[in-house]
Design a protein around this motif. Structure first.
Motif, PDB file in Angstrom:
ATOM      1  N   UNK A  65       0.798  -1.231   0.000  1.00  0.00           N
ATOM      2  CA  UNK A  65       0.000   0.000   0.000  1.00  0.00           C
ATOM      3  C   UNK A  65       0.829   1.279   0.000  1.00  0.00           C
ATOM      4  N   UNK A  66       2.113   1.171   0.304  1.00  0.00           N
ATOM      5  CA  UNK A  66       2.973   2.345   0.384  1.00  0.00           C
ATOM      6  C   UNK A  66       4.256   2.111  -0.411  1.00  0.00           C
ATOM      7  N   UNK A  67       4.943   3.204  -0.753  1.00  0.00           N
ATOM      8  CA  UNK A  67       6.224   3.145  -1.454  1.00  0.00           C
ATOM      9  C   UNK A  67       7.257   3.975  -0.693  1.00  0.00           C
ATOM     10  N   UNK A  68       8.475   3.455  -0.579  1.00  0.00           N
ATOM     11  CA  UNK A  68       9.581   4.253  -0.049  1.00  0.00           C
ATOM     12  C   UNK A  68      10.112   5.061  -1.230  1.00  0.00           C
ATOM     13  N   UNK A  69       9.963   6.371  -1.151  1.00  0.00           N
ATOM     14  CA  UNK A  69      10.339   7.232  -2.275  1.00  0.00           C
ATOM     15  C   UNK A  69      11.530   8.137  -1.978  1.00  0.00           C
ATOM     16  N   UNK A  70      11.868   8.312  -0.691  1.00  0.00           N
ATOM     17  CA  UNK A  70      12.969   9.198  -0.327  1.00  0.00           C
ATOM     18  C   UNK A  70      13.696   8.644   0.889  1.00  0.00           C
ATOM     19  N   UNK A  71      14.937   9.067   1.032  1.00  0.00           N
ATOM     20  CA  UNK A  71      15.704   8.701   2.217  1.00  0.00           C
ATOM     21  C   UNK A  71      16.798   9.744   2.427  1.00  0.00           C
TER      22      UNK A  71
END
Length: 178
Positions: free
Chosen positions: A86-92
């Motif tokens: 349901x979610x995406x890791x887009x930044x770090x």
């Protein structure tokens, strides 16, 4: 149940940032034509959501039970479809100069530290996922993965060579080299 009715009910109960849906066990009210695509976009009746605030509101009451996803209020539970995570890791970002603590951000602006509490795991098909909240997972976006590979270290993992990153004193495997 209509999307408008659910939205009104959520807005009237929006006193906390993240409602305690894990404590709620309302009766099942059926399915709603709401889909979260693999790229993180939300659709209702085939139409993409245009208001991020509405997506975030619904995501705050998203619950996973077994392999199914539901939007939950204190009085109703409706099933939705999720293609992947349901979610995406887009930044770090690194939170320190020594590059020992990594903060991750999802497409819905959830932020947290990559840690034992929020671990990185590899799926059977090689996809990378991070536990965000409750038992909800976020898939690591390809761009983020490629950035991590640039500074990952080769480590010996049970007689195999793996690429690993470290955050919050925990080592996380990105994949194995042949």
């Amino acid at each position: 149940m209509s999307l408008d009715k659910l939205s009104e009910q959520l807005k009237s109960n929006a006193t906390q940032k993240m409602p305690p849906v894990e404590l709620w066990d309302p009766p099942y009210c059926g399915e709603i034509d709401l889909q979260i695509k693999a790229d993180g976009q939300w659709f209702h009746n085939g139409t993409a959501f245009k208001r991020m605030s509405l997506v975030k509101l619904f995501a705050s009451v998203l619950k996973k039970e077994a392999d199914e996803y539901f939007l939950v209020t204190p009085v109703e539970k409706v099933k939705i479809t999720v293609e992947d995570a349901p979610l995406l890791i887009t930044q770090w970002i690194w939170l320190d100069d020594e590059q020992t603590v990594m903060q991750l951000t999802t497409n819905l602006d959830d932020t947290f530290i990559l840690s034992k509490e929020h671990p990185l795991t590899i799926s059977d098909d090689g996809g990378l996922y991070v536990t965000v909240r409750r038992n909800l997972m976020a898939k690591v976006h390809r761009n983020v993965y490629y950035q991590w590979v640039n500074f990952a270290q080769e480590v010996d993992q049970e007689n195999e060579v793996a690429l690993a990153i470290t955050s919050d004193s925990e080592q996380f495997i990105l994949g194995y080299l042949e």
